[in-house]
Design a protein around this motif. Structure first.
Motif, PDB file in Angstrom:
ATOM      1  N   TYR A 148      -7.647  70.359  23.919  1.00  0.00           N
ATOM      2  CA  TYR A 148      -6.396  69.248  23.732  1.00  0.00           C
ATOM      3  C   TYR A 148      -6.955  68.574  24.060  1.00  0.00           C
ATOM      4  O   TYR A 148      -7.575  67.721  22.723  1.00  0.00           O
ATOM      5  N   VAL A 149      -7.819  67.600  24.576  1.00  0.00           N
ATOM      6  CA  VAL A 149      -8.453  66.534  25.518  1.00  0.00           C
ATOM      7  C   VAL A 149      -9.269  66.417  24.703  1.00  0.00           C
ATOM      8  O   VAL A 149      -9.335  65.482  23.448  1.00  0.00           O
ATOM      9  N   ASP A 150     -10.764  67.279  24.392  1.00  0.00           N
ATOM     10  CA  ASP A 150     -11.546  67.083  23.934  1.00  0.00           C
ATOM     11  C   ASP A 150     -12.235  68.004  23.061  1.00  0.00           C
ATOM     12  O   ASP A 150     -12.759  67.303  22.013  1.00  0.00           O
ATOM     13  N   GLY A 151     -11.142  68.820  22.717  1.00  0.00           N
ATOM     14  CA  GLY A 151     -10.851  69.471  21.098  1.00  0.00           C
ATOM     15  C   GLY A 151     -10.371  68.072  19.699  1.00  0.00           C
ATOM     16  O   GLY A 151     -10.732  68.838  19.156  1.00  0.00           O
ATOM     17  N   LEU A 152      -9.781  66.909  20.441  1.00  0.00           N
ATOM     18  CA  LEU A 152      -9.212  66.164  19.525  1.00  0.00           C
ATOM     19  C   LEU A 152     -10.325  64.275  19.922  1.00  0.00           C
ATOM     20  O   LEU A 152      -9.729  63.755  19.077  1.00  0.00           O
ATOM     21  N   ALA A 153     -11.122  64.932  20.293  1.00  0.00           N
ATOM     22  CA  ALA A 153     -12.075  64.058  20.654  1.00  0.00           C
ATOM     23  C   ALA A 153     -11.582  62.563  20.896  1.00  0.00           C
ATOM     24  O   ALA A 153     -11.757  61.717  20.720  1.00  0.00           O
ATOM     25  N   THR A 154     -10.594  62.863  22.116  1.00  0.00           N
ATOM     26  CA  THR A 154      -9.861  61.354  22.590  1.00  0.00           C
ATOM     27  C   THR A 154     -11.250  60.677  23.331  1.00  0.00           C
ATOM     28  O   THR A 154     -12.328  61.127  23.879  1.00  0.00           O
ATOM     29  N   LEU A 155     -10.730  58.938  22.998  1.00  0.00           N
ATOM     30  CA  LEU A 155     -11.076  58.308  23.941  1.00  0.00           C
ATOM     31  C   LEU A 155     -10.629  58.589  25.951  1.00  0.00           C
ATOM     32  O   LEU A 155     -10.160  58.856  26.365  1.00  0.00           O
ATOM     33  N   THR A 156     -12.596  58.801  26.133  1.00  0.00           N
ATOM     34  CA  THR A 156     -12.783  58.079  27.573  1.00  0.00           C
ATOM     35  C   THR A 156     -12.993  57.146  28.210  1.00  0.00           C
ATOM     36  O   THR A 156     -14.622  56.964  27.956  1.00  0.00           O
ATOM     37  N   PRO A 157     -12.060  56.639  29.194  1.00  0.00           N
ATOM     38  CA  PRO A 157     -12.898  55.558  30.018  1.00  0.00           C
ATOM     39  C   PRO A 157     -14.062  56.187  30.382  1.00  0.00           C
ATOM     40  O   PRO A 157     -14.217  57.522  30.930  1.00  0.00           O
ATOM     41  N   HIS A 158     -15.200  55.054  31.148  1.00  0.00           N
ATOM     42  CA  HIS A 158     -16.183  56.033  31.916  1.00  0.00           C
ATOM     43  C   HIS A 158     -16.001  54.574  33.468  1.00  0.00           C
ATOM     44  O   HIS A 158     -17.210  54.807  33.862  1.00  0.00           O
ATOM     45  N   ASP A 159     -15.248  53.912  33.499  1.00  0.00           N
ATOM     46  CA  ASP A 159     -14.549  52.893  33.838  1.00  0.00           C
ATOM     47  C   ASP A 159     -14.067  53.762  35.523  1.00  0.00           C
ATOM     48  O   ASP A 159     -13.013  54.154  35.179  1.00  0.00           O
ATOM     49  N   PRO A 160     -14.508  53.577  37.014  1.00  0.00           N
ATOM     50  CA  PRO A 160     -13.824  54.436  37.376  1.00  0.00           C
ATOM     51  C   PRO A 160     -11.932  54.141  37.937  1.00  0.00           C
ATOM     52  O   PRO A 160     -11.027  54.439  38.438  1.00  0.00           O
ATOM     53  N   ALA A 161     -12.234  52.800  37.612  1.00  0.00           N
ATOM     54  CA  ALA A 161     -11.146  51.525  38.466  1.00  0.00           C
ATOM     55  C   ALA A 161     -10.501  51.900  36.827  1.00  0.00           C
ATOM     56  O   ALA A 161      -8.954  52.285  37.237  1.00  0.00           O
ATOM     57  N   ALA A 162     -10.386  52.782  36.104  1.00  0.00           N
ATOM     58  CA  ALA A 162      -9.185  52.958  35.171  1.00  0.00           C
ATOM     59  C   ALA A 162      -8.506  54.235  35.706  1.00  0.00           C
ATOM     60  O   ALA A 162      -7.234  54.198  35.219  1.00  0.00           O
ATOM     61  N   TYR A 163     -10.016  55.431  35.877  1.00  0.00           N
ATOM     62  CA  TYR A 163      -9.009  55.961  36.730  1.00  0.00           C
ATOM     63  C   TYR A 163      -8.104  55.978  38.072  1.00  0.00           C
ATOM     64  O   TYR A 163      -7.431  56.879  38.311  1.00  0.00           O
ATOM     65  N   ALA A 164      -8.789  54.631  38.836  1.00  0.00           N
ATOM     66  CA  ALA A 164      -8.059  54.831  39.988  1.00  0.00           C
ATOM     67  C   ALA A 164      -6.106  54.267  40.184  1.00  0.00           C
ATOM     68  O   ALA A 164      -5.262  54.597  40.304  1.00  0.00           O
TER      69      ALA A 164
END
Length: 233
Positions: A148-164
């Protein structure tokens, strides 16, 4: 660039939950049960399975967000999560979890890839039916979320701090979306970037029935509640 128009201030599944609020609650209620509900597997183990399957499916957003959740919940933290995402066979985990992760990895390839030998190995390491069931279900569900997430090419942050930040919300507040929320109660609402949204659409008071009295109107979210809950800027 997403394949459809999505809120540019929201990344990953958050943008999809915002786009289709009718399905958001069901998706996040499922995640709440799978990752935080009753199970012989710990919450950390289930988040680790979700992260590992997402890694196998090359879904960076889900792998990073659920990996960060697992790191918060497991005593060994990020080093162990990184080991598992790279290769569970070499990770410092017990034989039972290693066997369950092997099953989860096969689910990512396709349901029929799970072998009798893998099941036997899991049982020999102490896994029971419910361990195996919950592993397969979490793995299968995350194949859906990943696609679902990749099939619609959603935006993906690359900063680990965002995922924290995402992990802190999810671990402490969970995935389930409240059916209603008091106006202005953003700080106490359930939220998270792998999974958080409001059940009602923003500004939906115009579509409410005439029988809605003042009391019910006070319970409706203010316009903008949904976006704030999802963490948009």
């Amino acid at each position: 660039m997403p394949h459809i128009f999505l809120d540019p201030n929201l990344a990953g599944i958050r943008s999809l939950l915002d786009y289709r609020k009718e399905t958001a609650k069901a998706l996040m209620d499922l995640a709440e049960v799978l990752l935080r509900g009753d199970s012989p597997l710990t919450r950390g183990e289930r988040e680790l399975i979700a992260a590992y399957v997402s890694e196998q499916n090359d879904c960076e957003y889900c792998a990073a967000s659920h990996g960060a959740c697992a790191a918060m919940l497991l005593p060994e933290g990020t080093p162990l999560v990184d080991q598992v995402r790279k290769d569970p066979a070499q990770a410092a985990i017990d034989d039972k979890l290693r066997a369950l992760l092997a099953i989860a990895g096969s689910v990512a390839q396709g349901g029929w890839a799970v072998s009798e030998e893998q099941i036997a190995a899991a049982r020999a390491a102490g896994a029971e039916d419910r361990d195996i069931h919950d592993t397969v279900l979490v793995a299968a569900a995350f194949c859906m979320y990943n696609r679902y997430v990749d099939g619609l090419a959603t935006l993906t942050p690359h900063d680990p701090a965002a995922y924290a930040v995402v992990a802190e919300r999810l671990v402490n507040q969970g995935y389930a979306i409240p059916r209603q929320a008091p106006a202005g109660a953003v700080s106490g609402a359930v939220s998270g970037a792998g999974a958080a949204a409001a059940a009602a659409s923003e500004g939906d008071s115009a579509g409410s029935s005439a029988s809605d009295g003042p009391a019910s109107a006070e319970l409706k979210p203010k316009r903008g509640f949904f976006s704030r809950l999802l963490g948009s800027k």
